[in-house]
Design an enzyme around this catalytic site. Structure first.
Site, PDB file in Angstrom:
ATOM      1  N   THR A 285     -23.953  15.066  17.532  1.00  0.00           N
ATOM      2  CA  THR A 285     -23.783  15.879  16.327  1.00  0.00           C
ATOM      3  C   THR A 285     -24.636  15.321  15.196  1.00  0.00           C
ATOM      4  OG1 THR A 285     -21.520  16.440  16.984  1.00  0.00           O
ATOM      5  CG2 THR A 285     -22.110  16.779  14.676  1.00  0.00           C
ATOM      6  N   GLN A 315     -21.269  21.984  18.622  1.00  0.00           N
ATOM      7  CA  GLN A 315     -21.754  21.260  17.443  1.00  0.00           C
ATOM      8  C   GLN A 315     -23.267  21.412  17.282  1.00  0.00           C
ATOM      9  OE1 GLN A 315     -19.926  19.926  19.990  1.00  0.00           O
ATOM     10  NE2 GLN A 315     -18.495  18.377  19.244  1.00  0.00           N
ATOM     11  N   GLN A 337     -20.779  26.308  14.439  1.00  0.00           N
ATOM     12  CA  GLN A 337     -19.915  25.134  14.357  1.00  0.00           C
ATOM     13  C   GLN A 337     -20.691  23.971  13.744  1.00  0.00           C
ATOM     14  OE1 GLN A 337     -17.795  24.162  17.953  1.00  0.00           O
ATOM     15  NE2 GLN A 337     -17.244  22.111  17.268  1.00  0.00           N
ATOM     16  N   ASP A 338     -20.055  23.306  12.749  1.00  0.00           N
ATOM     17  CA  ASP A 338     -20.637  22.112  12.112  1.00  0.00           C
ATOM     18  C   ASP A 338     -21.944  22.406  11.374  1.00  0.00           C
ATOM     19  OD1 ASP A 338     -18.510  20.894  13.288  1.00  0.00           O
ATOM     20  OD2 ASP A 338     -19.650  19.550  14.572  1.00  0.00           O
ATOM     21  N   ASP A 359     -15.151  24.240  11.576  1.00  0.00           N
ATOM     22  CA  ASP A 359     -15.412  22.971  10.871  1.00  0.00           C
ATOM     23  C   ASP A 359     -16.784  22.970  10.211  1.00  0.00           C
ATOM     24  OD1 ASP A 359     -13.043  22.335  12.173  1.00  0.00           O
ATOM     25  OD2 ASP A 359     -14.023  21.133  13.721  1.00  0.00           O
ATOM     26  N   ARG A 427      -8.844  21.748   8.705  1.00  0.00           N
ATOM     27  CA  ARG A 427      -7.968  20.971   9.581  1.00  0.00           C
ATOM     28  C   ARG A 427      -8.353  19.500   9.470  1.00  0.00           C
ATOM     29  NH1 ARG A 427      -9.838  21.709  15.875  1.00  0.00           N
ATOM     30  NH2 ARG A 427     -12.094  21.701  15.581  1.00  0.00           N
ATOM     31  N   TRP A 429      -9.645  16.233  10.444  1.00  0.00           N
ATOM     32  CA  TRP A 429     -10.443  15.534  11.446  1.00  0.00           C
ATOM     33  C   TRP A 429      -9.987  14.079  11.564  1.00  0.00           C
ATOM     34  CZ3 TRP A 429     -16.461  14.567  11.022  1.00  0.00           C
ATOM     35  CH2 TRP A 429     -16.935  14.124  12.262  1.00  0.00           C
TER      36      TRP A 429
END
Length: 521
Positions: A285, A315, A337-338, A359, A427, A429
Site C-alpha cells: 500500500t 489498496q 480503496q485507499d 477507507d 472505521r 484502523w
C-alpha cells in the site's frame, strides 16, 4: 557514564534552574515502566538534579540507539528466502526505520514539545507501516524474520518517549509559535507561498522548471523535473515546478531530502498525474501511490492525482503524503480503496475533491480537510463504503483526521444505486483512531449508525469519533452507534480543540481576502 549521556546531563542541567516542576521524571510514570528501567534505570544520574528535559532526552537517546540498531539488523538481513513481494515489504521497513532515526535525532535537538510530539507520532506510524507491508501480501510469517524483540522494545521506548514529551512543560510564547491560519492558510505557509497559492495565474506562474508534454517546457515528464530540481536548487528557497496541462502517466516520488517544493498545474481537470499500482499486482500500500511526497514543506495547487487500478484491485493509493507542513490547495484525488494516504506529520487540504470507496482517507497524520468535496464512489457488490480509516496507535499521539466545513456525497456512479450500498463515515484502523466531522454537510447516503466497526469490539472504547453541528439528510445522530468512544459534541469549546488553529498547533485565524474561510469554528 556514556559520553553522550554525560553531555546530555550537563546541557540539560540548566533547565533545572528554570523552575520546571511538572512533567515526567521517572520510569514509574511511563506506559512501559519495565522497558524504561531496563534501558534508562541503569544510568547513574543524580535524581535530585533530574529535570523533565533531562529525562526526556535520556529516553530519546536510548530510543534512538535502539532504532539505529534495528535499522542495522534489518539492513544486514539474509533475504535469500524472500520472494519479490517480501523484498518490497523489507525495502519499506528499511526506509521507514531510517526515517525514524531522523525523527528521533530532530526530537533530541528540539526544545519544542509540539514539534517533537509530531515527529514521535510519525515514528510510531513508521513502525506500523513496516508491518503493514507484510500484512498487505498475507506474509505475516515473514515478520518473524525481522528482529522481533528489538522492534518490540523500540515500540515501547517510542511510546514511553511520546508520553514523556507530551507531559513536558512549555510556554507557547517561547516556541516561536506555529500560529495558524494566516490568509486562509497555516502560518507556516510564508507570505510568498500564499501569493503563489492565491494569485498565480494558470499558464504563467513564476516557475523554476516547466514540465510540458508538447516539448514547450524544460522537461516532458514530472519525474525528470523532480530529479533536476534536486541538482539545481540550493538552500531552503521555495522551488516551483509548473506542470502544464496533460495526462502524465508516471509514478512520482518526492524524497525526504527534497524540501520546499511546490507544484502548480493548469487545473484539476487539466493537469493529471495518473498510475495504477496496487497491492493485488505486487505493490505494498505504501508503494502503490501514484504520487508520494516525504520532503517537508510540500505544496500542490490545481492538479489531479489519481490511481485507476479500480475497486477489484483493493489498496491503490493516488497520493501519499508524509510531508510535514504540507498544503494541498484546489487539488483532486481520485481512486477507490485507499485513495488519499495521509501517512504522517502536519497536513492541510483546502478546496479539494476526494473520490473513493473503502477507507479512502486514511493514515496517521495531523490533518485538517477544509472546504472539501468528498465523493463516495460505487464499490464492488459485496463491499461497504467507509470514508475514513484513521490509524492512531497510542493515546499520546497528536494525530487525527478532521473534516471541517466540507461535504460528503455520492459520486455520479453511486448516486443511482446508493440505496444498494451502505456508506459510513469511518472505521477504526487502530485502537485509538480519532476522526471528527465538524460543520460539514452529510448527504443521505450516510448510514444512520454513522460508523462501522473494524472487527468485533476492537477499539470501540478507546477511539475518539466526534460529530459537531453537521447538516444534511445524513447528519442526524439519533441512530448513531452507542460506542463509548463515539461523541455527539454539543459544546463549541470541545469542538474548537479540533479547528485548524488549535489542532495543528496554532492559536487563531486571521481575516484576509482572496480565499473564503471560517475563523475557528
Amino acid at each position: 557514564m556514556d559520553k553522550a549521556l554525560l553531555a546530555i546531563f550537563h546541557s540539560c542541567f540548566l533547565y533545572y534552574t528554570l523552575g520546571f516542576v511538572h512533567g515526567i521524571t521517572s520510569c514509574s510514570d511511563v506506559p512501559f515502566a519495565q522497558v524504561c528501567n531496563d534501558f534508562i534505570g541503569q544510568i547513574p544520574v543524580q535524581t535530585q538534579h533530574q529535570t523533565p528535559f533531562m529525562f526526556r532526552d535520556q529516553s530519546l537517546l536510548v530510543t534512538m540507539n535502539q532504532a539505529t540498531l534495528a535499522h542495522q539488523v534489518i539492513s544486514a538481513m539474509d533475504l535469500s528466502s524472500f520472494d519479490h513481494k517480501a523484498k518490497l515489504a523489507w525495502a519499506d521497513c528499511l526506509e521507514l526505520y531510517e526515517d525514524t532515526i531522523d525523527h528521533l535525532n530532530r526530537s533530541m535537538s528540539s526544545r519544542n514539545p509540539i514539534d517533537s510530539q509530531t515527529w514521535l507520532s510519525a515514528a510510531i506510524a513508521n513502525q506500523q507501516t513496516c508491518q503493514n507491508g507484510f500484512i498487505d501480501f498475507n506474509m505475516t510469517s515473514h515478520l518473524e524474520s525481522l528482529p522481533f524483540m528489538l522492534m518490540s522494545n523500540l515500540s515501547k521506548l517510542l511510546r514511553n518517549s511520546l508520553a514523556i514529551n507530551k507531559a513536558m512543560p512549555y510556554n507557547t510564547k517561547q516556541l516561536g509559535g506555529r500560529r495558524l491560519l494566516a490568509y486562509g492558510f497555516p502560518s507556516w505557509v510564508s507570505a510568498s507561498d500564499r501569493r503563489l497559492l492565491l494569485h498565480s495565474s494558470r499558464g504563467a506562474p513564476a516557475a523554476d522548471i516547466v514540465v510540458a508534454q508538447d516539448g514547450s517546457g524544460n522537461f516532458k515528464t514530472i519525474s525528470e523535473a523532480v530529479a533536476a530540481s534536486a541538482k539545481r536548487r540550493s538552500g531552503t528557497k521555495r522551488f516551483v515546478i509548473y506542470v502544464k496541462k496533460g495526462v502524465y502517466k508516471e509514478n512520482v516520488e518526492i524524497k525526504k531530502s527534497m524540501k520546499n517544493l511546490m507544484f502548480i498545474g493548469d487545473g484539476i481537470d487539466a493537469t493529471i498525474v495518473t498510475g495504477n499500482k496496487n497491492a493485488q499486482d505486487g505493490s505494498t500500500t505504501f508503494r502503490s501511490a501514484t504520487f508520494a511526497v516525504s520532503g517537508e514543506g510540500f505544496i500542490a495547487k490545481d492538479m489531479t492525482f489519481e490511481n485507476t487500478a479500480g475497486p477489484q484491485k483493493y489498496q491503490a493509493v493516488a497520493l501519499r503524503s508524509g510531508s510535514d507542513f504540507s498544503v494541498f490547495y484546489s487539488c483532486r484525488f481520485k481512486g477507490f480503496q485507499d485513495t488519499l494516504y495521509v501517512h504522517s506529520h502536519r497536513q492541510f487540504y483546502r478546496n479539494c475533491d476526494i473520490y473513493g470507496t473503502i477507507d479512502f482517507i486514511f493514515g496517521d497524520a495531523v490533518v485538517v480537510l477544509q472546504n472539501c468535496n468528498i465523493f463516495v464512489r460505487k464499490p464492488m457488490s459485496s463491499q461497504k463504503n467507509t470514508v475514513t480509516a484513521q490509524s492512531r496507535k497510542d493515546p499520546n499521539e497528536n494525530t487525527g483526521i478532521v473534516i471541517h466545513n466540507s461535504r460528503v456525497m455520492a459520486a455520479s456512479d453511486l448516486r443511482p444505486v446508493q440505496r444498494s450500498f451502505k456508506t459510513y463515515l469511518g472505521r477504526p484502523w487502530k485502537k485509538y483512531s480519532r476522526t471528527l466531522f465538524i460543520k460539514s454537510n452529510l448527504d443521505g447516503l450516510i448510514d444512520s449508525e454513522g460508523w462501522l466497526p473494524w472487527i468485533g469490539n476492537f477499539g470501540l472504547n478507546t477511539l475518539y469519533y466526534g460529530e459537531y453541528m453537521n447538516t444534511g439528510s445524513g447528519a442526524s445522530t439519533v441512530g448513531r452507534v452507542k460506542w463509548a468512544g463515539y461523541h455527539v459534541i454539543t459544546k463549541a469549546t470541545d469542538a474548537a480543540k479540533f479547528t485548524v488553529g488549535n489542532f495543528l498547533a496554532g492559536d487563531s485565524w486571521i481575516l484576509a481576502t482572496g480565499v473564503p474561510f471560517y475563523s475557528g469554528l
